[in-house]
Design an enzyme around this catalytic site. Sequence first.
Site, mmCIF file in Angstrom:
data_model
loop_
_atom_site.group_PDB
_atom_site.id
_atom_site.type_symbol
_atom_site.label_atom_id
_atom_site.label_comp_id
_atom_site.label_asym_id
_atom_site.label_seq_id
_atom_site.Cartn_x
_atom_site.Cartn_y
_atom_site.Cartn_z
ATOM 1 N N HIS A 6 35.089 53.533 70.403
ATOM 2 C CA HIS A 6 34.387 54.687 70.963
ATOM 3 C C HIS A 6 35.332 55.474 71.871
ATOM 4 O O HIS A 6 35.408 56.718 71.781
ATOM 5 C CB HIS A 6 33.159 54.200 71.745
ATOM 6 C CG HIS A 6 32.440 55.280 72.493
ATOM 7 N ND1 HIS A 6 31.332 55.919 71.982
ATOM 8 C CD2 HIS A 6 32.666 55.822 73.718
ATOM 9 C CE1 HIS A 6 30.903 56.810 72.869
ATOM 10 N NE2 HIS A 6 31.692 56.772 73.924
ATOM 11 N N GLU A 7 36.049 54.772 72.741
ATOM 12 C CA GLU A 7 36.959 55.444 73.669
ATOM 13 C C GLU A 7 38.155 56.062 72.940
ATOM 14 O O GLU A 7 38.589 57.172 73.262
ATOM 15 C CB GLU A 7 37.427 54.476 74.757
ATOM 16 C CG GLU A 7 36.311 53.870 75.593
ATOM 17 C CD GLU A 7 35.403 54.902 76.233
ATOM 18 O OE1 GLU A 7 35.852 56.044 76.468
ATOM 19 O OE2 GLU A 7 34.229 54.578 76.488
ATOM 20 N N HIS B 186 37.112 59.286 71.497
ATOM 21 C CA HIS B 186 37.128 60.364 72.488
ATOM 22 C C HIS B 186 38.528 60.979 72.591
ATOM 23 O O HIS B 186 38.685 62.201 72.628
ATOM 24 C CB HIS B 186 36.725 59.828 73.862
ATOM 25 C CG HIS B 186 35.244 59.811 74.105
ATOM 26 N ND1 HIS B 186 34.426 60.888 73.848
ATOM 27 C CD2 HIS B 186 34.435 58.842 74.619
ATOM 28 C CE1 HIS B 186 33.174 60.586 74.178
ATOM 29 N NE2 HIS B 186 33.156 59.350 74.640
ATOM 30 N N GLU C 103 29.345 62.337 72.982
ATOM 31 C CA GLU C 103 29.061 60.899 72.959
ATOM 32 C C GLU C 103 28.524 60.482 71.600
ATOM 33 O O GLU C 103 28.926 59.451 71.042
ATOM 34 C CB GLU C 103 28.063 60.535 74.062
ATOM 35 C CG GLU C 103 28.625 60.586 75.466
ATOM 36 C CD GLU C 103 29.809 59.659 75.657
ATOM 37 O OE1 GLU C 103 29.755 58.500 75.186
ATOM 38 O OE2 GLU C 103 30.798 60.105 76.262
#
Length: 285
Positions: A139-140, A143, A219
């Site tokens: 997930h990071e 980003h 997100e």
Amino acid sequence: MKRIFLLIATNIAVLMVASIVMSLLGVNSSTMSGLLVFAALFGFGGAFVSLAISKWMAKKTMGCEVIVTPRDQNEQWLMDTVAAQAKAVGIKMPEVAIYASQDMNAFATGPSKDNSLVAVSSGLLYGMTADEVEAVLAHEISHVANGDMVTLTLIQGVVNTFVIFAARVIAGIIDNFVAGDEEGEGLGMFAYMAVVFVLDMLLGILASMIVAYVSRKREFKADEDAGQLVGNHKMIAALERLKQGPKNAEMPPQMAALGIHGKTSVAQLLMSHPPLESRIAALKS
């Protein structure tokens, strides 16, 4: 009280610096075009300065300990996993750090895709399964790969410009209206500054809602990309685990928008993260 004092002091400092810089540049902020240049200069300038020092600020604020040489198998696994994911999405290896916190959280920051930091809390690293941590890291990394830090900085610059410009235009209208009374003196310097400050605060709340809305959208996108990178089932499991994690520890407000786990707020429009339930439902659908 300390936060209010710092906010007032910062606002006054920005106005003072703005006046000096505008004088040096020869820009007349009394005209609409001059005011717009003034607003854009400080609106985007402040946003990009924040982006430029984001890694340094994150390390200092969160007490991050960057891993240079892994000290145990967990740290080695963490480094190897981040390296593999970074290679898979085509970005340079980020700095990897751990910060001490019972809260299960993680964040990514940095001025560019190839100059970033991925940090995880000790609570997340040692409180989740390997699959769940892998999903959070994905997930990071998503980003970073999506350039979300730069995207949010550009949007922040636009809304900052709007706030600075609109606050002074409205204050000028009020000043002219007051100057039209019998005394014809206008607001005066201190009253004008007070009106500008109040308008900065009110319009700033509206601007924060816009930034928070975009953050929530990013997100969902990072969840989706992480699911494609490591598997939707792992991402769903990680979010389900976050729902069960400790709720007593919180990230500082200035770092909250960067974390995997946004805290629920009474002011829903100011939330930087969608509710975990909504994120899980989006992945399942």
